[in-house]
Design an enzyme around this catalytic site. Structure first.
Site, PDB file in Angstrom:
ATOM      1  N   ASP A  21      41.659  49.036  45.827  1.00 27.21           N
ATOM      2  CA  ASP A  21      41.869  47.724  45.405  1.00 27.21           C
ATOM      3  C   ASP A  21      43.098  46.900  45.006  1.00 27.21           C
ATOM      4  O   ASP A  21      43.768  47.998  44.409  1.00 27.21           O
ATOM      5  CB  ASP A  21      40.669  47.316  44.173  1.00 27.21           C
ATOM      6  CG  ASP A  21      40.447  45.800  43.873  1.00 27.21           C
ATOM      7  OD1 ASP A  21      40.677  44.967  44.891  1.00 27.21           O
ATOM      8  OD2 ASP A  21      40.006  45.583  42.959  1.00 27.21           O
ATOM      9  N   ASN A  69      32.685  41.461  51.420  1.00 24.88           N
ATOM     10  CA  ASN A  69      33.834  41.189  51.818  1.00 24.88           C
ATOM     11  C   ASN A  69      33.643  39.937  53.042  1.00 24.88           C
ATOM     12  O   ASN A  69      34.775  39.557  53.606  1.00 24.88           O
ATOM     13  CB  ASN A  69      34.938  42.374  52.263  1.00 24.88           C
ATOM     14  CG  ASN A  69      35.506  43.095  51.052  1.00 24.88           C
ATOM     15  OD1 ASN A  69      35.668  44.096  51.160  1.00 24.88           O
ATOM     16  ND2 ASN A  69      35.581  42.314  49.999  1.00 24.88           N
TER      17      ASN A  69
HETATM   18  C1  IPE Z   1      35.863  46.522  46.492  1.00 26.11           C
HETATM   19  O1  IPE Z   1      37.009  45.526  46.243  1.00 26.11           O
HETATM   20  C2  IPE Z   1      35.886  46.671  47.949  1.00 26.11           C
HETATM   21  C3  IPE Z   1      36.715  47.411  48.703  1.00 26.11           C
HETATM   22  C4  IPE Z   1      38.016  47.903  48.100  1.00 26.11           C
HETATM   23  C5  IPE Z   1      36.833  47.366  49.947  1.00 26.11           C
HETATM   24  P1  IPE Z   1      36.840  43.950  45.938  1.00 26.11           P
HETATM   25  O2  IPE Z   1      38.081  43.503  45.810  1.00 26.11           O
HETATM   26  O3  IPE Z   1      35.970  43.346  47.265  1.00 26.11           O
HETATM   27  O4  IPE Z   1      35.637  44.050  44.909  1.00 26.11           O
HETATM   28  P2  IPE Z   1      35.592  42.934  43.759  1.00 26.11           P
HETATM   29  O5  IPE Z   1      35.140  41.607  44.407  1.00 26.11           O
HETATM   30  O6  IPE Z   1      36.891  42.676  42.952  1.00 26.11           O
HETATM   31  O7  IPE Z   1      34.289  43.405  43.036  1.00 26.11           O
HETATM   32  C1  IPE Z   2      41.423  45.423  48.600  1.00 25.80           C
HETATM   33  O1  IPE Z   2      42.470  44.649  48.005  1.00 25.80           O
HETATM   34  C2  IPE Z   2      41.094  45.676  49.904  1.00 25.80           C
HETATM   35  C3  IPE Z   2      39.770  44.949  50.290  1.00 25.80           C
HETATM   36  C4  IPE Z   2      38.817  44.667  49.499  1.00 25.80           C
HETATM   37  C5  IPE Z   2      39.613  44.760  51.862  1.00 25.80           C
HETATM   38  P1  IPE Z   2      41.923  43.197  47.879  1.00 25.80           P
HETATM   39  O2  IPE Z   2      42.020  42.467  49.170  1.00 25.80           O
HETATM   40  O3  IPE Z   2      40.542  43.003  46.987  1.00 25.80           O
HETATM   41  O4  IPE Z   2      42.875  42.760  46.618  1.00 25.80           O
HETATM   42  P2  IPE Z   2      42.991  41.982  45.354  1.00 25.80           P
HETATM   43  O5  IPE Z   2      41.646  42.550  44.545  1.00 25.80           O
HETATM   44  O6  IPE Z   2      42.540  40.665  45.753  1.00 25.80           O
HETATM   45  O7  IPE Z   2      44.122  42.084  44.549  1.00 25.80           O
HETATM   46 MG    MG Z   3      39.907  43.433  45.205  1.00 20.33          MG
END
Ligand code: IPE
Ligand code: IPE
Ligand code: MG
Length: 249
Positions: A21, A69
């Site tokens: 993340d 997502n």
């Molecule tokens: C969790 O991250 C999913 C992945 C890392 C693929 P998100 O960024 O989607 O999760 P939330 O929305 O912060 O809980």
């Molecule tokens: C994790 O990084 C990757 C996926 C969930 C695909 P994020 O895209 O959630 O990055 P932040 O949390 O918005 O910084």
């Molecule tokens: Mg994220």
């Protein structure tokens, strides 16, 4: 100096799961688009995969795209799917060279055809590799997996193959998409968020949780080693007392 030498081989987790993340925030911090963060996250995937293989960790599960997502902006989803295709294509020779078997969990049906094809080809090509298994969670959510498991079991009950009173933890476990893998002893999440976001709910019932404040593109081999050392310094009691644990060793 590397922390690697401080890792005890006899206390190595067999399975590490990572919620990767912070890509978006990493890019934003550099004044770039979110996808730039995802592109740079690939390096951290390479680093952690190598680190786990070097240590002798047998299973690494990476949360790459959750069911939730799919609610992101269309352009980000498309860019992520493209990145997935190109990364799998580029990295498969390295997986072969390093003896790594690729697997996936999640709803493959939801993935664009090109993505599914690339994934399935790499899974097929690497299936004989035995050094380590890399499991990508794609269009995955733990609740989705548990619902599917319940549906399958209900079907068997309706056909008279299983009696309701026979349903136990093993039966549920064996119908999850993770049935073939041991449960992760260690779960890592980067970016400072301290939540599970619908990842492996059943399988992490007794996992040790480790939260890193680093954003995923900045996560390195040394960070992985540090997480493993932190894990090795914990006492896993499984409901028993500390004294009981001391007696059992
Ligand atoms: C969790 O991250 C999913 C992945 C890392 C693929 P998100 O960024 O989607 O999760 P939330 O929305 O912060 O809980
Ligand atoms: C994790 O990084 C990757 C996926 C969930 C695909 P994020 O895209 O959630 O990055 P932040 O949390 O918005 O910084
Ligand atoms: Mg994220």
């Amino acid at each position: 100096m590397s922390q690697k030498q401080n890792i005890l081989q006899n206390k190595l987790p067999k399975h590490i799961a990572i919620i990767m993340d912070g890509n978006g925030r990493w890019a934003k911090g550099k004044g770039k688009f979110r996808i730039f963060g995802h592109q740079n996250g690939v390096k951290a995937v390479r680093e952690t995969t190598e680190a786990c293989a070097e240590l002798g960790v047998k299973y690494l599960t990476l949360y790459a795209f959750s069911t939730e997502n799919w609610s992101r902006p269309k352009e980000e989803i498309n860019a992520l799917m493209e990145l997935l295709v190109s990364t799998i294509r580029k990295e498969t020779p390295t997986l072969m060279k390093n003896g790594i078997r690729l697997q996936s969990i999640g709803n493959k049906e939801d993935l664009p055809a090109k993505c599914r094809k690339e994934l399935e080809e790499s899974i097929k090509e690497t299936e004989q590799n035995t050094r380590m298994t890399l499991i990508l969670a794609l269009s995955y959510s733990a609740k989705w997996d548990i619902v599917n498991s319940v549906k399958e079991i209900a079907k068997q009950v309706s056909l008279g193959l299983v009696k309701p009173e026979e349903i136990d933890e093993n039966i549920i476990n064996n119908h999850l998409s993770t049935a073939a893998y041991p449960h992760p002893e260690l779960m890592i999440r980067t970016s400072g968020e301290q939540r599970i976001s619908n990842f492996l709910l059943w399988e992490i019932a007794y996992s040790e949780l480790y939260f890193s404040s680093k954003l995923w593109p900045d996560f390195t081999k040394e960070d992985l080693f540090e997480a493993v050392i932190n894990y090795q310094n914990r006492e896993r009691r499984f409901g028993k007392t500390s004294e009981q644990m001391a007696q059992s060793v």
